[in-house]
Design a protein around this motif. Sequence first.
Motif, short mmCIF file in Angstrom:
data_model
loop_
_atom_site.label_atom_id
_atom_site.label_comp_id
_atom_site.label_asym_id
_atom_site.label_seq_id
_atom_site.Cartn_x
_atom_site.Cartn_y
_atom_site.Cartn_z
N ASP A 1 7.99 2.25 -2.67
CA ASP A 1 7.75 3.26 -3.70
C ASP A 1 6.33 3.07 -4.21
O ASP A 1 5.89 1.94 -4.40
N PRO A 2 5.59 4.17 -4.46
CA PRO A 2 4.20 4.03 -4.94
C PRO A 2 4.06 3.20 -6.23
O PRO A 2 3.04 2.58 -6.46
N SER A 3 5.12 3.16 -7.04
CA SER A 3 5.04 2.39 -8.29
C SER A 3 4.96 0.89 -8.04
O SER A 3 4.60 0.12 -8.94
N VAL B 1 0.84 -1.20 0.00
CA VAL B 1 0.00 0.00 0.00
C VAL B 1 0.87 1.25 0.00
O VAL B 1 2.03 1.22 0.41
N THR B 2 0.31 2.35 -0.47
CA THR B 2 1.07 3.60 -0.53
C THR B 2 1.10 4.33 0.81
O THR B 2 2.03 5.09 1.09
N ASN B 3 0.07 4.13 1.65
CA ASN B 3 -0.01 4.80 2.94
C ASN B 3 -0.60 3.81 3.94
O ASN B 3 -1.81 3.60 3.97
N LEU B 4 0.28 3.21 4.75
CA LEU B 4 -0.14 2.15 5.66
C LEU B 4 -1.24 2.60 6.61
O LEU B 4 -2.24 1.90 6.79
N GLU B 5 -1.10 3.78 7.20
CA GLU B 5 -2.09 4.24 8.17
C GLU B 5 -3.46 4.46 7.50
O GLU B 5 -4.49 4.11 8.07
N GLN B 6 -3.46 5.03 6.31
CA GLN B 6 -4.71 5.24 5.58
C GLN B 6 -5.36 3.90 5.24
O GLN B 6 -6.58 3.74 5.37
N SER B 7 -4.57 2.93 4.80
CA SER B 7 -5.11 1.62 4.46
C SER B 7 -5.64 0.91 5.71
O SER B 7 -6.71 0.28 5.67
#
Length: 149
Positions: free
Chosen positions: A53-55, A15-21
């Motif tokens: 990395d977001p990619s 995931v790109t943002n662990l806390e958000q996920s």
Amino acid sequence: MLRTTIHEARQVRLVTNLEQSQAFYRDILGCEVDGWGHALRGGLQLILQQAQDPSQVRPNPTAAKRDTYPTDWRGPDHGWDTFALVNFEEFETFVEELHDHGAEIALGPIEQTHSDGMTFKNVYVRDPDGYIIVFGCGAIISSPETEEA
């Protein structure tokens, strides 16, 4: 030959943002989420991990169609990353729960009846990284023999 039983599987999801996920899976999908990144609700079992990395975050594209399934279904029309089974009788209540918690419904709910009399219901939910979880169920509502009578 004896074989060891595999009791469950936990899909690892970058995931790109662990806390958000973690918040999405806890607050929107109702999973138990811990500091390790486990997101669990019944048979839905994921391990969320921060991508370097977001990619690296790559939801599945739509799969190729095929005519070798044992029914007239040729495969999904949309990309999906996880398929989770829900009870047929509870499907509409579950969809209401998703709406009530603010889930992003990417598609559906969809109901399809195949030529063998099997009815399927699916709803596609998109998570913050674009991963699609299809919550679905199926039941024989009518059989071809019943319809011919």
